[in-house]
Design an enzyme around this catalytic site. Structure first.
Site, PDB file in Angstrom:
ATOM      1  N   ASP A 127     -12.774 -22.509   9.128  1.00 46.60           N
ATOM      2  CA  ASP A 127     -12.808 -21.294   8.699  1.00 46.60           C
ATOM      3  C   ASP A 127     -14.391 -21.038   8.738  1.00 46.60           C
ATOM      4  OD1 ASP A 127     -13.546 -20.191   5.891  1.00 46.60           O
ATOM      5  OD2 ASP A 127     -12.021 -20.890   4.964  1.00 46.60           O
ATOM      6  N   VAL A 128     -14.104 -20.342   9.186  1.00 42.39           N
ATOM      7  CA  VAL A 128     -16.081 -19.987   9.521  1.00 42.39           C
ATOM      8  C   VAL A 128     -17.002 -19.285   7.780  1.00 42.39           C
ATOM      9  CG1 VAL A 128     -15.368 -18.304  11.195  1.00 42.39           C
ATOM     10  CG2 VAL A 128     -15.632 -16.891   9.333  1.00 42.39           C
ATOM     11  N   GLY A 138      -4.363 -11.203  16.131  1.00 44.45           N
ATOM     12  CA  GLY A 138      -4.309  -9.779  16.289  1.00 44.45           C
ATOM     13  C   GLY A 138      -6.108  -9.826  17.128  1.00 44.45           C
ATOM     14  N   ILE A 139      -7.232  -8.324  16.078  1.00 47.79           N
ATOM     15  CA  ILE A 139      -7.797  -7.863  18.256  1.00 47.79           C
ATOM     16  C   ILE A 139      -8.035  -9.642  18.033  1.00 47.79           C
ATOM     17  CG2 ILE A 139      -9.941  -7.000  18.207  1.00 47.79           C
ATOM     18  CD1 ILE A 139      -8.783  -5.236  14.958  1.00 47.79           C
ATOM     19  N   TYR A 171     -16.283  -4.400   1.775  1.00 47.20           N
ATOM     20  CA  TYR A 171     -15.521  -4.666   3.441  1.00 47.20           C
ATOM     21  C   TYR A 171     -16.999  -3.838   4.114  1.00 47.20           C
ATOM     22  CZ  TYR A 171     -13.657  -4.023   7.512  1.00 47.20           C
ATOM     23  OH  TYR A 171     -12.300  -4.137   9.618  1.00 47.20           O
TER      24      TYR A 171
HETATM   25  P1  NDP Z   1      -6.175  -9.982  11.373  1.00 45.43           P
HETATM   26  O1  NDP Z   1      -5.880  -9.997  10.267  1.00 45.43           O
HETATM   27  O2  NDP Z   1      -5.184  -9.910  12.165  1.00 45.43           O
HETATM   28  O3  NDP Z   1      -6.411 -11.151  11.764  1.00 45.43           O
HETATM   29  C1  NDP Z   1      -8.011 -12.040  11.398  1.00 45.43           C
HETATM   30  C2  NDP Z   1      -7.740 -13.291  12.055  1.00 45.43           C
HETATM   31  O4  NDP Z   1      -8.871 -13.970  11.521  1.00 45.43           O
HETATM   32  C3  NDP Z   1      -6.790 -14.175  11.382  1.00 45.43           C
HETATM   33  O5  NDP Z   1      -6.309 -14.637  12.360  1.00 45.43           O
HETATM   34  C4  NDP Z   1      -7.553 -14.611  10.666  1.00 45.43           C
HETATM   35  O6  NDP Z   1      -6.584 -16.081   9.779  1.00 45.43           O
HETATM   36  C5  NDP Z   1      -8.457 -15.417  10.723  1.00 45.43           C
HETATM   37  N1  NDP Z   1      -9.223 -14.558   9.765  1.00 45.43           N
HETATM   38  C6  NDP Z   1     -10.221 -15.098   8.269  1.00 45.43           C
HETATM   39  N2  NDP Z   1     -10.203 -15.556   7.682  1.00 45.43           N
HETATM   40  C7  NDP Z   1     -11.112 -16.208   7.886  1.00 45.43           C
HETATM   41  C8  NDP Z   1     -11.835 -17.671   8.599  1.00 45.43           C
HETATM   42  N3  NDP Z   1     -12.353 -17.952   7.419  1.00 45.43           N
HETATM   43  N4  NDP Z   1     -12.238 -18.586   9.071  1.00 45.43           N
HETATM   44  C9  NDP Z   1     -11.600 -18.401  10.499  1.00 45.43           C
HETATM   45  N5  NDP Z   1     -10.409 -17.562  10.731  1.00 45.43           N
HETATM   46  C10 NDP Z   1     -10.853 -16.808  10.018  1.00 45.43           C
HETATM   47  O7  NDP Z   1      -7.368  -9.129  11.581  1.00 45.43           O
HETATM   48  P2  NDP Z   1      -7.495  -7.839  12.982  1.00 45.43           P
HETATM   49  O8  NDP Z   1      -6.846  -8.886  14.213  1.00 45.43           O
HETATM   50  O9  NDP Z   1      -6.963  -7.156  12.696  1.00 45.43           O
HETATM   51  O10 NDP Z   1      -9.612  -8.051  13.115  1.00 45.43           O
HETATM   52  C11 NDP Z   1      -9.983  -8.714  13.468  1.00 45.43           C
HETATM   53  C12 NDP Z   1     -11.334  -7.924  12.942  1.00 45.43           C
HETATM   54  O11 NDP Z   1     -11.256  -6.864  13.622  1.00 45.43           O
HETATM   55  C13 NDP Z   1     -11.937  -7.886  12.219  1.00 45.43           C
HETATM   56  O12 NDP Z   1     -13.252  -8.649  11.658  1.00 45.43           O
HETATM   57  C14 NDP Z   1     -12.094  -6.713  11.335  1.00 45.43           C
HETATM   58  O13 NDP Z   1     -12.445  -6.717  10.338  1.00 45.43           O
HETATM   59  C15 NDP Z   1     -11.587  -6.146  12.061  1.00 45.43           C
HETATM   60  N6  NDP Z   1     -11.864  -4.616  12.222  1.00 45.43           N
HETATM   61  C16 NDP Z   1      -9.892  -4.507  12.132  1.00 45.43           C
HETATM   62  C17 NDP Z   1      -9.652  -3.322  12.726  1.00 45.43           C
HETATM   63  C18 NDP Z   1      -8.366  -2.722  12.212  1.00 45.43           C
HETATM   64  O14 NDP Z   1      -7.564  -1.537  12.210  1.00 45.43           O
HETATM   65  N7  NDP Z   1      -7.477  -3.739  12.147  1.00 45.43           N
HETATM   66  C19 NDP Z   1     -10.733  -2.388  12.396  1.00 45.43           C
HETATM   67  C20 NDP Z   1     -12.020  -2.578  12.183  1.00 45.43           C
HETATM   68  C21 NDP Z   1     -12.272  -3.697  12.763  1.00 45.43           C
HETATM   69  P3  NDP Z   1      -5.467 -16.030   8.865  1.00 45.43           P
HETATM   70  O15 NDP Z   1      -4.066 -15.322   9.802  1.00 45.43           O
HETATM   71  O16 NDP Z   1      -5.227 -17.221   8.472  1.00 45.43           O
HETATM   72  O17 NDP Z   1      -6.027 -15.242   8.323  1.00 45.43           O
END
Ligand code: NDP
Length: 254
Positions: free
Chosen positions: A70-71, A30-31, A162
């Protein structure tokens, strides 16, 4: 510095982040993945911290170092930063992006769901920001960027934990900016609107339509829209910016 394939120089020749070492949490997808790519493109050596690192995936992210963490493991942040410094050099950029969402009206939200979101989004980001700031303070140089959300600035039905976690990141940004500014470290937050990723891909179509109708630009965001702003904030071009929260939302909150 050796550049990895795909990295390009900024207009004018020198890569913008040449010599920088960056950490991106949640950078496998993702982002976060787009942020890692943008920083690598600008010349930084990027370390990705994520809970799932699929070494066999066809498309690997732009990280020179992939750390499976894991964070929520608070103490693990210190050892992750130590490993990054040992393998890539002095850490100068930290992007705290890992995040999750649990969608339920507050009266239906289980205690466990509340705690999980706060643990990952807020406490996990704090743990990694603090561990990063610790090494940056010694050298009086660094840039920290939190990935908040427009839902940390406004209310959103069904997103109590959230929104609270993302609002918490804004308080953290402003406080750390004050604490660390005198040590030469800038701390900022980006607040994305609706961005097309796996996180939002799970939502019903009506939520996409609603977000789209809220934008002024008539488009939904892509991960690269956020990544470019993060790369700017991490760079010396943002040298006089700290404690700021920048919305990247196509005008969703305008
Ligand atoms: P995704 O779910 O696509 O990606 C998130 C990544 O973070 C994944 O690789 C995930 O791993 C990882 N992750 C989740 N939990 C943990 C953990 N405990 N320890 C380590 N890694 C972890 O999300 P997005 O890319 O959409 O979001 C990224 C950030 O942007 C987030 O903070 C989200 O809240 C924020 N955001 C996103 C928006 C959107 O519209 N998409 C809007 C506003 C903010 P895994 O695949 O195992 O879950």
């Amino acid at each position: 510095m050796t550049r990895t394939p795909g990295e390009t120089a900024a207009p004018g020749g020198t890569p913008r982040a040449a010599g920088e070492v960056a950490l991106v949490t949640g950078g496998f997808r993702g982002i976060g993945r787009a942020i890692a790519a943008a920083l690598a493109r600008d010349g930084a050596a990027v370390a990705i911290v994520d809970r799932e690192i699929d070494a066999s995936a066809e498309r690997q992210p732009s990280g020179r170092l992939l750390l499976k963490r894991d964070v929520r493991d608070f103490e693990g942040a210190g050892s992750a930063v130590a490993e990054i410094e040992e393998r890539l050099g002095p850490l100068t950029i930290a992007v705290l992006n890992a995040g999750i969402s649990r969608d339920a009206p507050s009266w239906k939200l289980a205690e466990e769901e509340w705690r999980e979101v706060i643990d990952v989004n807020l406490t996990g980001a704090f743990a990694y920001a603090r561990a990063s700031a610790r090494v940056m303070r010694e050298r009086r140089r660094g840039s920290i960027v939190f990935i908040s959300s427009i839902n940390g600035l406004r209310g959103k039905f069904g997103l109590a934990s959230y929104s609270a976690s993302k609002a918490g990141l804004i308080g953290l940004t402003r406080t750390l900016a004050r604490e660390l500014g005198p040590r030469g470290i800038r701390v900022n937050a980006v607040a994305p609107g609706f961005i097309r990723t796996d996180l939002t891909g799970r939502l019903e179509r009506r939520f996409l339509d609603q977000a789209l109708s809220e934008t002024a630009l008539g488009r939904l965001g892509e991960p690269e829209d956020v990544a470019d702003v993060v790369a700017f904030l991490a760079s010396p071009r943002a040298r006089h910016i700290t404690g700021a929260v920048i919305c990247v939302d196509g005008g969703q909150t305008a």
